[in-house]
Motif scaffolding. Structure first.
Motif, PDB file in Angstrom:
ATOM      1  N   ILE A 175      53.228  55.816  21.412  1.00  0.00           N
ATOM      2  CA  ILE A 175      52.300  56.072  20.309  1.00  0.00           C
ATOM      3  C   ILE A 175      52.616  55.208  19.099  1.00  0.00           C
ATOM      4  O   ILE A 175      51.707  54.793  18.364  1.00  0.00           O
ATOM      5  N   SER A 176      53.885  54.891  18.878  1.00  0.00           N
ATOM      6  CA  SER A 176      54.238  54.024  17.753  1.00  0.00           C
ATOM      7  C   SER A 176      53.687  52.620  17.955  1.00  0.00           C
ATOM      8  O   SER A 176      53.185  51.986  17.020  1.00  0.00           O
ATOM      9  N   ALA A 177      53.772  52.125  19.197  1.00  0.00           N
ATOM     10  CA  ALA A 177      53.224  50.803  19.498  1.00  0.00           C
ATOM     11  C   ALA A 177      51.706  50.811  19.372  1.00  0.00           C
ATOM     12  O   ALA A 177      51.110  49.837  18.907  1.00  0.00           O
ATOM     13  N   ALA A 178      51.068  51.910  19.791  1.00  0.00           N
ATOM     14  CA  ALA A 178      49.614  52.012  19.668  1.00  0.00           C
ATOM     15  C   ALA A 178      49.199  51.954  18.202  1.00  0.00           C
ATOM     16  O   ALA A 178      48.229  51.269  17.841  1.00  0.00           O
ATOM     17  N   ARG A 179      49.941  52.654  17.365  1.00  0.00           N
ATOM     18  CA  ARG A 179      49.618  52.629  15.929  1.00  0.00           C
ATOM     19  C   ARG A 179      49.812  51.228  15.359  1.00  0.00           C
ATOM     20  O   ARG A 179      48.966  50.724  14.608  1.00  0.00           O
ATOM     21  N   ALA A 180      50.915  50.583  15.722  1.00  0.00           N
ATOM     22  CA  ALA A 180      51.176  49.240  15.220  1.00  0.00           C
ATOM     23  C   ALA A 180      50.094  48.261  15.671  1.00  0.00           C
ATOM     24  O   ALA A 180      49.687  47.366  14.914  1.00  0.00           O
ATOM     25  N   GLU A 181      49.627  48.430  16.900  1.00  0.00           N
ATOM     26  CA  GLU A 181      48.578  47.537  17.415  1.00  0.00           C
ATOM     27  C   GLU A 181      47.277  47.738  16.641  1.00  0.00           C
ATOM     28  O   GLU A 181      46.586  46.767  16.296  1.00  0.00           O
ATOM     29  N   LEU A 182      46.940  48.985  16.364  1.00  0.00           N
ATOM     30  CA  LEU A 182      45.731  49.252  15.576  1.00  0.00           C
ATOM     31  C   LEU A 182      45.860  48.699  14.159  1.00  0.00           C
ATOM     32  O   LEU A 182      44.895  48.173  13.601  1.00  0.00           O
ATOM     33  N   GLU A 183      47.036  48.822  13.585  1.00  0.00           N
ATOM     34  CA  GLU A 183      47.249  48.278  12.241  1.00  0.00           C
ATOM     35  C   GLU A 183      47.105  46.762  12.243  1.00  0.00           C
ATOM     36  O   GLU A 183      46.536  46.181  11.305  1.00  0.00           O
ATOM     37  N   ALA A 184      47.598  46.111  13.297  1.00  0.00           N
ATOM     38  CA  ALA A 184      47.455  44.658  13.402  1.00  0.00           C
ATOM     39  C   ALA A 184      45.995  44.261  13.570  1.00  0.00           C
ATOM     40  O   ALA A 184      45.533  43.263  12.995  1.00  0.00           O
ATOM     41  N   PHE A 185      45.264  45.048  14.359  1.00  0.00           N
ATOM     42  CA  PHE A 185      43.832  44.782  14.549  1.00  0.00           C
ATOM     43  C   PHE A 185      43.084  44.971  13.240  1.00  0.00           C
ATOM     44  O   PHE A 185      42.222  44.160  12.882  1.00  0.00           O
ATOM     45  N   ARG A 186      43.425  46.012  12.508  1.00  0.00           N
ATOM     46  CA  ARG A 186      42.794  46.278  11.217  1.00  0.00           C
ATOM     47  C   ARG A 186      43.078  45.138  10.240  1.00  0.00           C
ATOM     48  O   ARG A 186      42.187  44.685   9.517  1.00  0.00           O
ATOM     49  N   ALA A 187      44.324  44.650  10.226  1.00  0.00           N
ATOM     50  CA  ALA A 187      44.692  43.562   9.323  1.00  0.00           C
ATOM     51  C   ALA A 187      43.931  42.281   9.647  1.00  0.00           C
ATOM     52  O   ALA A 187      43.699  41.449   8.762  1.00  0.00           O
ATOM     53  N   ALA A 188      43.530  42.119  10.917  1.00  0.00           N
ATOM     54  CA  ALA A 188      42.774  40.930  11.331  1.00  0.00           C
ATOM     55  C   ALA A 188      41.286  41.068  11.033  1.00  0.00           C
ATOM     56  O   ALA A 188      40.524  40.128  11.284  1.00  0.00           O
ATOM     57  N   GLY A 189      40.876  42.235  10.528  1.00  0.00           N
ATOM     58  CA  GLY A 189      39.475  42.441  10.182  1.00  0.00           C
ATOM     59  C   GLY A 189      38.729  43.394  11.079  1.00  0.00           C
ATOM     60  O   GLY A 189      37.517  43.565  10.937  1.00  0.00           O
ATOM     61  N   GLY A 190      39.439  44.035  12.012  1.00  0.00           N
ATOM     62  CA  GLY A 190      38.796  44.972  12.931  1.00  0.00           C
ATOM     63  C   GLY A 190      38.553  46.331  12.320  1.00  0.00           C
ATOM     64  O   GLY A 190      39.310  46.782  11.459  1.00  0.00           O
ATOM     65  N   ALA A 191      37.496  46.989  12.766  1.00  0.00           N
ATOM     66  CA  ALA A 191      37.139  48.300  12.228  1.00  0.00           C
ATOM     67  C   ALA A 191      37.034  49.379  13.292  1.00  0.00           C
ATOM     68  O   ALA A 191      37.142  50.569  12.975  1.00  0.00           O
ATOM     69  N   ALA A 192      36.787  49.017  14.565  1.00  0.00           N
ATOM     70  CA  ALA A 192      36.575  50.024  15.612  1.00  0.00           C
ATOM     71  C   ALA A 192      37.070  49.499  16.946  1.00  0.00           C
ATOM     72  O   ALA A 192      36.993  48.297  17.234  1.00  0.00           O
ATOM     73  N   VAL A 193      37.574  50.424  17.766  1.00  0.00           N
ATOM     74  CA  VAL A 193      38.029  50.106  19.113  1.00  0.00           C
ATOM     75  C   VAL A 193      37.447  51.127  20.077  1.00  0.00           C
ATOM     76  O   VAL A 193      37.537  52.340  19.833  1.00  0.00           O
TER      77      VAL A 193
ATOM     78  N   MET B 164      45.097  43.192  20.733  1.00  0.00           N
ATOM     79  CA  MET B 164      43.793  43.359  20.092  1.00  0.00           C
ATOM     80  C   MET B 164      43.495  42.312  19.014  1.00  0.00           C
ATOM     81  O   MET B 164      42.352  41.854  18.904  1.00  0.00           O
ATOM     82  N   PRO B 165      44.469  41.899  18.190  1.00  0.00           N
ATOM     83  CA  PRO B 165      44.144  40.909  17.150  1.00  0.00           C
ATOM     84  C   PRO B 165      43.654  39.574  17.693  1.00  0.00           C
ATOM     85  O   PRO B 165      42.936  38.845  16.998  1.00  0.00           O
ATOM     86  N   TYR B 166      44.036  39.237  18.927  1.00  0.00           N
ATOM     87  CA  TYR B 166      43.639  37.962  19.518  1.00  0.00           C
ATOM     88  C   TYR B 166      42.124  37.804  19.530  1.00  0.00           C
ATOM     89  O   TYR B 166      41.602  36.695  19.351  1.00  0.00           O
ATOM     90  N   LEU B 167      41.431  38.899  19.719  1.00  0.00           N
ATOM     91  CA  LEU B 167      39.972  38.873  19.760  1.00  0.00           C
ATOM     92  C   LEU B 167      39.394  38.267  18.487  1.00  0.00           C
ATOM     93  O   LEU B 167      38.441  37.477  18.539  1.00  0.00           O
ATOM     94  N   LEU B 168      39.970  38.631  17.345  1.00  0.00           N
ATOM     95  CA  LEU B 168      39.468  38.161  16.062  1.00  0.00           C
ATOM     96  C   LEU B 168      40.201  36.914  15.572  1.00  0.00           C
ATOM     97  O   LEU B 168      39.606  36.057  14.925  1.00  0.00           O
ATOM     98  N   ARG B 169      41.466  36.808  15.914  1.00  0.00           N
ATOM     99  CA  ARG B 169      42.281  35.693  15.422  1.00  0.00           C
ATOM    100  C   ARG B 169      41.963  34.389  16.132  1.00  0.00           C
ATOM    101  O   ARG B 169      41.959  33.320  15.513  1.00  0.00           O
ATOM    102  N   ARG B 170      41.682  34.452  17.443  1.00  0.00           N
ATOM    103  CA  ARG B 170      41.456  33.238  18.220  1.00  0.00           C
ATOM    104  C   ARG B 170      40.061  33.131  18.837  1.00  0.00           C
ATOM    105  O   ARG B 170      39.409  32.096  18.755  1.00  0.00           O
ATOM    106  N   LEU B 171      39.606  34.219  19.471  1.00  0.00           N
ATOM    107  CA  LEU B 171      38.319  34.121  20.168  1.00  0.00           C
ATOM    108  C   LEU B 171      37.146  34.004  19.205  1.00  0.00           C
ATOM    109  O   LEU B 171      36.202  33.252  19.461  1.00  0.00           O
ATOM    110  N   ARG B 172      37.178  34.742  18.114  1.00  0.00           N
ATOM    111  CA  ARG B 172      36.055  34.686  17.174  1.00  0.00           C
ATOM    112  C   ARG B 172      35.836  33.263  16.651  1.00  0.00           C
ATOM    113  O   ARG B 172      34.705  32.750  16.732  1.00  0.00           O
TER     114      ARG B 172
END
Length: 302
Positions: A40-58, A265-273
């Motif tokens: 669960i700690s890794a899941a939270r960290a991953e969501l925080e990284a996604f949020r920092a990259a500009g993500g809003a929903a998963v 998850m951040p890869y989606l916004l950091r590289r693919l976008r």
């Protein structure tokens, strides 16, 4: 009024924001021993990284019996500010104990409807989509059973049906069953992993049905994903199907998370976008990341 059913309740589609339309925070399977997503700690960290990259929903596609940890999702959503959508449904038979599947015979659609409308177990979390899976280039008996139950649950609730296409194959067989024989409207079906079998003819035929085409998961050695994705998205957009496309990360093992050294998850916004924006333009990419998932997962729940 249509709403996206998140783990914190229903929201307006326009409030969904930039979305990872197919991913996993938690997942376990006998096919992936020792690589479970269960921290669960890794899941939270991953969501925080996604949020920092500009993500809003998963949108988490983890279905019934594969370690969804539904009760933990509301807390993660509140802590990170990322909206989460949870799935009901059933994956391929190989992911389950045969006795567990036997216990679902005769009541699978009922389980799906209950998790969509009442909640998953005692968590109080209601699912916002139904996840099922095809077989390789075909639909086996298990796939037909689960898809028939998914169609029944869809007709009872309006929920979208998201389909794992094994290595990206079998899309037209899925549509023949769900939209043809079982009467599910095309716009209520989401086909996942089309990027893993980059056949432009099949992709265009699938798009003609009105279904959603999900390009999900960064490159793997045996998948023609990132390096073929831009041209596939461009061709579909130029053919008039930009409004049927979705993007997702599909993180399925612990080592693939960004906080564990993978793309995550951040890869989606950091590289693919930005990569896609070079080919189809910023406006199309932002539509695929925001407006399209808002429509794909919005339901008139009644």
């Amino acid at each position: 009024m249509s709403a996206v059913r998140t783990v914190l309740g229903d929201i307006r589609p326009e409030d969904m924001g930039v979305s990872d339309a197919h991913d996993h925070l938690f997942l376990s399977s006998p096919r992936l021993p020792g690589r479970e997503l269960c921290d669960i700690s890794a899941a939270r960290a991953e969501l925080e990284a996604f949020r920092a990259a500009g993500g809003a929903a998963v949108v988490q596609w983890t279905p019934y019996g594969m370690g969804r940890r539904a009760a933990d999702l509301p807390g993660l959503s509140r802590a990170t500010g990322v909206r989460l959508v949870c799935a009901t449904g059933l994956h391929q038979a190989a992911h389950y104990d045969p006795e567990a599947l036997k216990g679902l015979r005769g009541r699978l659609a009922e389980v799906f409807v209950s998790e969509l409308t009442e909640g998953i177990g005692t968590s109080g979390v209601r699912a916002g989509l139904i996840k099922v899976a095809g077989a390789f280039h075909a639909l086996d008996a298990h796939a037909r059973w689960t898809m028939t139950a998914a169609a029944e649950a869809h007709h009872a609730t309006g929920a979208p049906i998201a389909v794992h296409l094994e290595l990206g194959t079998g899309a037209l067989d899925v549509l023949d069953l769900l939209c043809g024989a079982l009467g599910v409207p095309g716009h209520r079906v989401i086909l996942g992993h089309l990027n893993r079998s980059p056949d432009p003819v099949v992709q265009r035929q699938a798009a003609e049905s009105g279904c959603w085409l999900a390009f999900d998961g960064p490159s793997r050695a045996h998948h023609a994903t990132d390096w073929r994705m831009p041209e596939a998205v461009r061709d579909l957009a130029e053919a008039g199907y930009a409004d049927r496309l979705l993007l997702g990360g599909d993180t399925v093992v612990a080592g693939a998370r960004s906080v564990d050294g993978g793309p995550g998850m951040p890869y989606l916004l950091r590289r693919l976008r930005p990569r896609l924006a070079e080919v189809v333009g910023v406006d199309v990419v932002e539509r695929i990341l925001s407006a399209n998932p808002a429509q794909a997962f919005a339901v008139d729940w009644g």
